[in-house]
Design an enzyme around this catalytic site. Structure first.
Site, PDB file in Angstrom:
ATOM      1  N   HIS A 123       6.018  -0.872   1.794  1.00 19.01           N
ATOM      2  CA  HIS A 123       4.777  -1.605   2.071  1.00 19.01           C
ATOM      3  C   HIS A 123       5.028  -2.722   3.100  1.00 19.01           C
ATOM      4  O   HIS A 123       4.288  -2.862   4.072  1.00 19.01           O
ATOM      5  CB  HIS A 123       4.223  -2.184   0.758  1.00 19.01           C
ATOM      6  CG  HIS A 123       2.985  -3.024   0.909  1.00 19.01           C
ATOM      7  ND1 HIS A 123       1.762  -2.653   0.388  1.00 19.01           N
ATOM      8  CD2 HIS A 123       2.770  -4.216   1.531  1.00 19.01           C
ATOM      9  CE1 HIS A 123       0.864  -3.589   0.681  1.00 19.01           C
ATOM     10  NE2 HIS A 123       1.452  -4.549   1.375  1.00 19.01           N
ATOM     11  N   GLU A 124       6.091  -3.493   2.885  1.00 21.73           N
ATOM     12  CA  GLU A 124       6.375  -4.621   3.789  1.00 21.73           C
ATOM     13  C   GLU A 124       6.834  -4.127   5.161  1.00 21.73           C
ATOM     14  O   GLU A 124       6.505  -4.718   6.184  1.00 21.73           O
ATOM     15  CB  GLU A 124       7.432  -5.564   3.185  1.00 21.73           C
ATOM     16  CG  GLU A 124       7.070  -6.171   1.834  1.00 21.73           C
ATOM     17  CD  GLU A 124       5.709  -6.835   1.801  1.00 21.73           C
ATOM     18  OE1 GLU A 124       5.241  -7.336   2.838  1.00 21.73           O
ATOM     19  OE2 GLU A 124       5.085  -6.831   0.721  1.00 21.73           O
ATOM     20  N   HIS A 135       4.083  -3.450   7.363  1.00 18.63           N
ATOM     21  CA  HIS A 135       3.531  -4.662   7.995  1.00 18.63           C
ATOM     22  C   HIS A 135       4.212  -4.956   9.333  1.00 18.63           C
ATOM     23  O   HIS A 135       3.536  -5.299  10.305  1.00 18.63           O
ATOM     24  CB  HIS A 135       3.719  -5.887   7.096  1.00 18.63           C
ATOM     25  CG  HIS A 135       2.629  -6.075   6.082  1.00 18.63           C
ATOM     26  ND1 HIS A 135       1.316  -6.258   6.418  1.00 18.63           N
ATOM     27  CD2 HIS A 135       2.670  -6.107   4.725  1.00 18.63           C
ATOM     28  CE1 HIS A 135       0.586  -6.408   5.324  1.00 18.63           C
ATOM     29  NE2 HIS A 135       1.384  -6.302   4.270  1.00 18.63           N
ATOM     30  N   CYS A 152      -2.499  -6.226  -1.535  1.00 20.33           N
ATOM     31  CA  CYS A 152      -1.842  -6.936  -0.436  1.00 20.33           C
ATOM     32  C   CYS A 152      -2.441  -8.334  -0.320  1.00 20.33           C
ATOM     33  O   CYS A 152      -3.661  -8.493  -0.371  1.00 20.33           O
ATOM     34  CB  CYS A 152      -2.074  -6.150   0.860  1.00 20.33           C
ATOM     35  SG  CYS A 152      -1.328  -6.911   2.305  1.00 20.33           S
TER      36      CYS A 152
END
Ligand SMILES: [Zn+2]
Length: 177
Positions: free
Chosen positions: A141-142, A145, A99
């Protein structure tokens, strides 16, 4: 414009992001998206979420490397505005992730192969799609966030102990302006 990346330890990375009111700020968001792509090109990233550049909004972009499933070609990229994951499903797989906000840390993360997601794209058109493969991996993954979650949260307790010093050193480098 290349934007500075927010590094681990900054509390914005732990906040759940809010929906973009795109009737009022489309122009601003379009410019931000351009800057985000410029930023991942410079940083050699494959995805970037708004909190990583200090914005607490539900926006992320992906640009997978060598993505070629026969349909979309190599330079596939996508913008996700006000995304909502409907379902993650399919086979589980483990992949070594990294990341831009946690430089120097890599680790295995288990995720499912498919993600069904609803979002607005770069044209502000509503989409409902299922992604697989590397796209699904990056999207998950994003998306984490914008939910205030980080890939290290999936690490085992042993792995977390191993990276603790590294995380503290990142944390200690933070300067607040
Ligand atoms: Zn990340």
């Amino acid at each position: 414009m290349i934007l500075p990346i927010i590094i681990y330890g900054n509390p914005i990375l732990r906040k759940k992001c809010i929906d973009i009111d795109f009737l009022s700020c489309k122009k601003k968001i379009n410019l931000l998206i351009e800057d985000m792509f410029e930023t991942i090109h410079k940083e050699k990233g494959i995805g970037l979420a708004a909190p990583q550049i200090g914005k607490n909004i539900r926006l992320f972009i992906i640009e997978p490397p060598d993505f070629n499933d026969g349909k979309k070609g190599r330079n596939y990229k996508e913008v996700f505005i006000n995304a909502k994951i409907l379902k993650v499903h399919g086979e589980k797989s483990i992949l070594n992730e990294g990341c831009l906000s946690i430089p120097g840390v890599m680790g295995d993360v288990e995720r499912k192969s498919h993600v069904s997601i609803e979002y607005y794209n770069h044209n502000w058109k509503k989409q409902k799609k299922i992604f697989t493969g590397i796209c699904s991996r990056i999207i998950q993954h994003e998306y984490d966030h914008i939910e205030g979650k980080l890939f290290i949260d999936y690490f085992s307790s042993i792995k977390r102990k191993m990276i603790k010093k590294k995380l503290i050193s990142l944390y200690e480098k933070i300067t607040y302006k």
